[in-house]
Each structure stands twice: as C-alpha cells, then as structure tokens.
Design an enzyme around this catalytic site. Structure first.
Site, PDB file in Angstrom:
ATOM      1  N   LYS A  54       0.845  -1.208   0.000  1.00 52.28           N
ATOM      2  CA  LYS A  54       0.000   0.000   0.000  1.00 52.28           C
ATOM      3  C   LYS A  54       0.881   1.258   0.000  1.00 52.28           C
ATOM      4  O   LYS A  54       0.710   2.156  -0.823  1.00 52.28           O
ATOM      5  CB  LYS A  54      -0.924   0.010   1.232  1.00 52.28           C
ATOM      6  CG  LYS A  54      -1.836  -1.209   1.340  1.00 52.28           C
ATOM      7  CD  LYS A  54      -2.801  -1.109   2.510  1.00 52.28           C
ATOM      8  CE  LYS A  54      -2.165  -1.206   3.890  1.00 52.28           C
ATOM      9  NZ  LYS A  54      -1.528  -2.509   4.181  1.00 52.28           N
ATOM     10  N   ARG A 130     -10.673  -0.810   7.818  1.00 51.50           N
ATOM     11  CA  ARG A 130     -10.205  -2.171   8.121  1.00 51.50           C
ATOM     12  C   ARG A 130     -11.304  -3.021   8.713  1.00 51.50           C
ATOM     13  O   ARG A 130     -11.106  -4.188   9.012  1.00 51.50           O
ATOM     14  CB  ARG A 130      -9.044  -2.122   9.102  1.00 51.50           C
ATOM     15  CG  ARG A 130      -7.834  -1.526   8.440  1.00 51.50           C
ATOM     16  CD  ARG A 130      -6.596  -1.697   9.235  1.00 51.50           C
ATOM     17  NE  ARG A 130      -5.611  -0.807   8.682  1.00 51.50           N
ATOM     18  CZ  ARG A 130      -4.341  -1.101   8.509  1.00 51.50           C
ATOM     19  NH1 ARG A 130      -3.881  -2.262   8.896  1.00 51.50           N
ATOM     20  NH2 ARG A 130      -3.520  -0.232   7.997  1.00 51.50           N
ATOM     21  N   ARG A 165      11.430  -6.486   5.615  1.00 50.92           N
ATOM     22  CA  ARG A 165      11.488  -5.065   5.963  1.00 50.92           C
ATOM     23  C   ARG A 165      11.898  -4.852   7.417  1.00 50.92           C
ATOM     24  O   ARG A 165      12.395  -3.785   7.783  1.00 50.92           O
ATOM     25  CB  ARG A 165      10.098  -4.457   5.715  1.00 50.92           C
ATOM     26  CG  ARG A 165      10.039  -2.965   5.840  1.00 50.92           C
ATOM     27  CD  ARG A 165       8.638  -2.430   5.634  1.00 50.92           C
ATOM     28  NE  ARG A 165       7.755  -2.793   6.741  1.00 50.92           N
ATOM     29  CZ  ARG A 165       6.470  -2.435   6.809  1.00 50.92           C
ATOM     30  NH1 ARG A 165       5.926  -1.749   5.829  1.00 50.92           N
ATOM     31  NH2 ARG A 165       5.736  -2.782   7.837  1.00 50.92           N
ATOM     32  N   ARG A 171      10.003  -0.595  13.102  1.00 46.85           N
ATOM     33  CA  ARG A 171       8.619  -0.638  13.603  1.00 46.85           C
ATOM     34  C   ARG A 171       8.454  -1.740  14.636  1.00 46.85           C
ATOM     35  O   ARG A 171       8.858  -2.887  14.411  1.00 46.85           O
ATOM     36  CB  ARG A 171       7.643  -0.850  12.431  1.00 46.85           C
ATOM     37  CG  ARG A 171       7.238   0.455  11.797  1.00 46.85           C
ATOM     38  CD  ARG A 171       6.369   0.284  10.593  1.00 46.85           C
ATOM     39  NE  ARG A 171       5.166  -0.521  10.809  1.00 46.85           N
ATOM     40  CZ  ARG A 171       4.178  -0.592   9.952  1.00 46.85           C
ATOM     41  NH1 ARG A 171       4.230   0.104   8.826  1.00 46.85           N
ATOM     42  NH2 ARG A 171       3.132  -1.344  10.187  1.00 46.85           N
ATOM     43  N   ARG A 182      -1.236  -9.458  13.025  1.00 46.06           N
ATOM     44  CA  ARG A 182      -1.723  -8.460  12.054  1.00 46.06           C
ATOM     45  C   ARG A 182      -2.429  -9.166  10.898  1.00 46.06           C
ATOM     46  O   ARG A 182      -3.480  -8.717  10.422  1.00 46.06           O
ATOM     47  CB  ARG A 182      -0.551  -7.624  11.518  1.00 46.06           C
ATOM     48  CG  ARG A 182      -0.047  -6.605  12.514  1.00 46.06           C
ATOM     49  CD  ARG A 182       1.365  -6.142  12.179  1.00 46.06           C
ATOM     50  NE  ARG A 182       1.454  -5.340  10.973  1.00 46.06           N
ATOM     51  CZ  ARG A 182       2.616  -5.011  10.389  1.00 46.06           C
ATOM     52  NH1 ARG A 182       3.757  -5.412  10.922  1.00 46.06           N
ATOM     53  NH2 ARG A 182       2.621  -4.276   9.311  1.00 46.06           N
TER      54      ARG A 182
HETATM   55  P1  AP5 Z   1       4.719  -1.572   2.097  1.00 41.28           P
HETATM   56  O1  AP5 Z   1       4.512  -0.737   0.894  1.00 41.28           O
HETATM   57  O2  AP5 Z   1       5.290  -0.931   3.316  1.00 41.28           O
HETATM   58  O3  AP5 Z   1       3.360  -2.332   2.478  1.00 41.28           O
HETATM   59  P2  AP5 Z   1       2.130  -1.804   3.296  1.00 41.28           P
HETATM   60  O4  AP5 Z   1       0.945  -2.526   2.743  1.00 41.28           O
HETATM   61  O5  AP5 Z   1       2.067  -0.304   3.287  1.00 41.28           O
HETATM   62  O6  AP5 Z   1       2.531  -2.385   4.721  1.00 41.28           O
HETATM   63  P3  AP5 Z   1       2.262  -1.830   6.178  1.00 41.28           P
HETATM   64  O7  AP5 Z   1       3.143  -2.593   7.083  1.00 41.28           O
HETATM   65  O8  AP5 Z   1       2.363  -0.354   6.240  1.00 41.28           O
HETATM   66  O9  AP5 Z   1       0.774  -2.253   6.343  1.00 41.28           O
HETATM   67  P4  AP5 Z   1      -0.074  -2.441   7.625  1.00 41.28           P
HETATM   68  O10 AP5 Z   1      -1.445  -2.317   7.094  1.00 41.28           O
HETATM   69  O11 AP5 Z   1       0.198  -3.654   8.403  1.00 41.28           O
HETATM   70  O12 AP5 Z   1       0.454  -1.292   8.591  1.00 41.28           O
HETATM   71  P5  AP5 Z   1      -0.120   0.124   8.974  1.00 41.28           P
HETATM   72  O13 AP5 Z   1       1.026   0.987   9.279  1.00 41.28           O
HETATM   73  O14 AP5 Z   1      -1.123   0.583   8.004  1.00 41.28           O
HETATM   74  O15 AP5 Z   1       5.611  -2.812   1.660  1.00 41.28           O
HETATM   75  C1  AP5 Z   1       6.057  -3.762   2.602  1.00 41.28           C
HETATM   76  C2  AP5 Z   1       7.432  -4.313   2.147  1.00 41.28           C
HETATM   77  O16 AP5 Z   1       7.266  -5.004   0.912  1.00 41.28           O
HETATM   78  C3  AP5 Z   1       8.456  -3.202   1.876  1.00 41.28           C
HETATM   79  O17 AP5 Z   1       9.713  -3.671   2.282  1.00 41.28           O
HETATM   80  C4  AP5 Z   1       8.391  -2.999   0.356  1.00 41.28           C
HETATM   81  O18 AP5 Z   1       9.602  -2.565  -0.172  1.00 41.28           O
HETATM   82  C5  AP5 Z   1       8.059  -4.411  -0.116  1.00 41.28           C
HETATM   83  N1  AP5 Z   1       7.250  -4.416  -1.349  1.00 41.28           N
HETATM   84  C6  AP5 Z   1       6.197  -3.621  -1.636  1.00 41.28           C
HETATM   85  N2  AP5 Z   1       5.681  -3.942  -2.835  1.00 41.28           N
HETATM   86  C7  AP5 Z   1       6.418  -4.984  -3.318  1.00 41.28           C
HETATM   87  C8  AP5 Z   1       6.357  -5.767  -4.502  1.00 41.28           C
HETATM   88  N3  AP5 Z   1       5.455  -5.564  -5.456  1.00 41.28           N
HETATM   89  N4  AP5 Z   1       7.244  -6.774  -4.650  1.00 41.28           N
HETATM   90  C9  AP5 Z   1       8.187  -7.018  -3.666  1.00 41.28           C
HETATM   91  N5  AP5 Z   1       8.309  -6.290  -2.535  1.00 41.28           N
HETATM   92  C10 AP5 Z   1       7.412  -5.294  -2.349  1.00 41.28           C
HETATM   93  O19 AP5 Z   1      -0.908  -0.225  10.349  1.00 41.28           O
HETATM   94  C11 AP5 Z   1      -0.224  -0.548  11.534  1.00 41.28           C
HETATM   95  C12 AP5 Z   1      -1.178  -0.761  12.690  1.00 41.28           C
HETATM   96  O20 AP5 Z   1      -1.923   0.455  12.946  1.00 41.28           O
HETATM   97  C13 AP5 Z   1      -2.269  -1.815  12.475  1.00 41.28           C
HETATM   98  O21 AP5 Z   1      -1.795  -3.120  12.755  1.00 41.28           O
HETATM   99  C14 AP5 Z   1      -3.340  -1.354  13.480  1.00 41.28           C
HETATM  100  O22 AP5 Z   1      -3.011  -1.702  14.801  1.00 41.28           O
HETATM  101  C15 AP5 Z   1      -3.253   0.164  13.355  1.00 41.28           C
HETATM  102  N6  AP5 Z   1      -4.194   0.670  12.334  1.00 41.28           N
HETATM  103  C16 AP5 Z   1      -3.859   1.158  11.116  1.00 41.28           C
HETATM  104  N7  AP5 Z   1      -4.964   1.529  10.446  1.00 41.28           N
HETATM  105  C17 AP5 Z   1      -6.010   1.244  11.252  1.00 41.28           C
HETATM  106  C18 AP5 Z   1      -7.418   1.374  11.101  1.00 41.28           C
HETATM  107  N8  AP5 Z   1      -7.967   1.833   9.977  1.00 41.28           N
HETATM  108  N9  AP5 Z   1      -8.197   0.995  12.143  1.00 41.28           N
HETATM  109  C19 AP5 Z   1      -7.666   0.521  13.277  1.00 41.28           C
HETATM  110  N10 AP5 Z   1      -6.342   0.357  13.477  1.00 41.28           N
HETATM  111  C20 AP5 Z   1      -5.520   0.724  12.466  1.00 41.28           C
END
Ligand code: AP5
Length: 226
Positions: A54, A130, A165, A171, A182
């Site tokens: 994302k 989510r 990562r 993180r 997660r």
């Molecule tokens: P990356 O682009 O970072 O992936 P991402 O989907 O953004 O991963 P996140 O870890 O940010 O997602 P998440 O939803 O768990 O965390 P968030 O911070 O939103 O890519 C990941 C890796 O893969 C990188 O190393 C990248 O280089 C690699 N990569 C990317 N694309 C690739 C490809 N095509 N091929 C190969 N490699 C690739 O949420 C964290 C926490 O916050 C949640 O667990 C929850 O507790 C809370 N939270 C967040 N939003 C909410 C909500 N709406 N409601 C309640 N709690 C929430």
C-alpha cells in the site's frame, strides 16, 4: 366568510410549516455539509494486507498525481510519538496487531483531511477502512469514496515482505509474532469490508513487480483525474 377564514388559517399553517422545513433543510446542509466535494477531489481507499505494498504504491501515486497521502498507520504512529492523551492506549493495541478504536482513527483522519481540504488534489486513504463499520462511518462523516484499490497477495508473500522489511523499518510491529496477529486481524475483517463495495472495488494482483502493479493502478486512476 367562516369557511374562508378557516381556509386562510389552514393556508397560513401550511406556509409556516413549509418555511420551517426549508429552514431546517438549509441548517442541516450547513451543519452536515461534506468537507470534500468528491466531484472535484477524488477519495481513493487503498486497501490490502500488511505488507501488500500500500505504502509503496501510494508513494508512486503521489509522485504522479500529486494526491494527498494519508496512512492511518502513519497517523497513529505520529499520535503515539506526540504522547497525547488519546495516544495512551494505542501502543499496546498496535503491538498486539489489533485494530485501534475507530473513533480515534476517524478523528485523526478527519482532522488531517480537513487541514488539507483546500489545497489537496485528491486523497489516498491508506489502510482504512479495516472493518465494515469503519467504511460506513467514513462515508457518513467525511465523504463518499470514489474508488477502492485492493492489493491482493498471499499470506506467505505478505509475511516474507514484512520480515524482509523488519531489519530496517524500526517498527515495533514488524516481528514474527506481531506479523501473525496483524495477518489474522486482516483476514478476520477483509472479506466483510470488500463485500460492501462491489461497484467501486478494483482488485490488483500484488504478487508482481512494483512497476507492473503501478501500471494497473494508473489504468484505474487516469480516468478519475481526466
Ligand atoms: P509496504 O509498501 O510498506 O506495504 P504496506 O501494505 O504499506 O505495509 P504496512 O506494514 O504499512 O501495512 P499495515 O497495514 O500492516 O500497517 P499500517 O502501518 O497501516 O511494503 C512492505 C514491504 O514489501 C516493503 O519492504 C516494500 O519494499 C516491499 N514491497 C512492496 N511492494 C512490493 C512488490 N510488489 N514486490 C516485492 N516487494 C514489495 O498499520 C499498523 C497498525 O496500525 C495496524 O496493525 C493497526 O493496529 C493500526 N491501524 C492502522 N490503520 C487502522 C485502522 N484503519 N483501524 C484501526 N487500526 C488501524
């Protein structure tokens, strides 16, 4: 004569009621006006499991389209750092890989959107909704979504990417145990979220190279900004 005055009175009552209704309608439009006019600025929800790419794709979208990128994960981590009152419970919840209460996420999102509403060309809402109720609350409180991009990848791929990562992300939730949690949280809710928006949902196979995925993203966004 008596009949006429009764008629006049009824007309008067109807007129007063109509005026009140107009006033009420006007007042409710003022109070509940959506902060974003989605005919001018698109709202794109960017969804997918943890590590589905994302954030990676949002960076590319921002570079090409100049949209405002709001990641709920980033907003929450910034809130935790700020040490605010509402941040107190967040760290523990996020380290358990669970969802933080929606009022907190929605408040943060709404504040961020309102602060940028004037100058923004459109919004990328990354990682929200989510759960089913989050989508409903967003559309009721902020504005209807224009399109939903969903990055689809297997649990194995997601786990490998996040573990890859982990060494550099710093993180607290990028560790094997929390990644499992997660993923479980994501899998428990995802189908219900997606099922709500059959017409606006665009699924993208996220198991491919970044640029191949972005080509498909562009085919979705180009018509939106045309
Ligand atoms: P990356 O682009 O970072 O992936 P991402 O989907 O953004 O991963 P996140 O870890 O940010 O997602 P998440 O939803 O768990 O965390 P968030 O911070 O939103 O890519 C990941 C890796 O893969 C990188 O190393 C990248 O280089 C690699 N990569 C990317 N694309 C690739 C490809 N095509 N091929 C190969 N490699 C690739 O949420 C964290 C926490 O916050 C949640 O667990 C929850 O507790 C809370 N939270 C967040 N939003 C909410 C909500 N709406 N409601 C309640 N709690 C929430």
């Amino acid at each position: 004569m008596k009949t006429n005055s009764a008629l006049d009175y009824r007309c008067f009552v109807v007129l007063v009621m109509a005026t009140w209704l107009e006033l009420l309608k006007y007042a409710s439009e003022l109070i509940f006006e959506a902060p974003i006019d989605t005919s001018k600025k698109s709202i794109v929800w960017v969804l997918g499991g943890p590590g589905s790419g994302k954030g990676t794709q949002c960076d590319k979208i921002v570079a090409k389209y100049g949209f405002t990128h709001l990641s709920t994960g980033d907003l929450l981590r910034a809130e935790v750092k700020s040490g605010s009152e509402r941040a107190k419970c967040l760290t523990a919840i996020m380290e358990r890989g669970e969802l933080v209460p929606n009022e907190i996420v929605l408040d943060l999102l709404k504040e961020a959107i309102l602060a940028r509403a004037e100058e923004s060309k459109g919004f990328l809402i990354d990682g929200y909704p989510r759960e089913k109720s989050q989508g409903i609350a967003f559309e009721e409180n902020i504005a209807p979504v224009s399109v939903i991009i969903y990055f689809e990848a297997s649990s194995e791929t997601l786990t490998q990417r996040l573990l890859g990562r982990a060494a550099s992300s710093g993180r607290a939730d990028d560790n094997e145990e929390t990644i499992k949690l997660r993923l479980k949280t994501f899998l428990d809710n995802n189908d219900l979220v997606l099922a709500q928006y059959p017409d606006k949902l665009r699924r993208i196979n996220a198991e491919r190279p970044v640029d191949e995925i972005f080509a498909e993203v562009q085919s979705i966004l180009d018509p939106l900004v045309a």
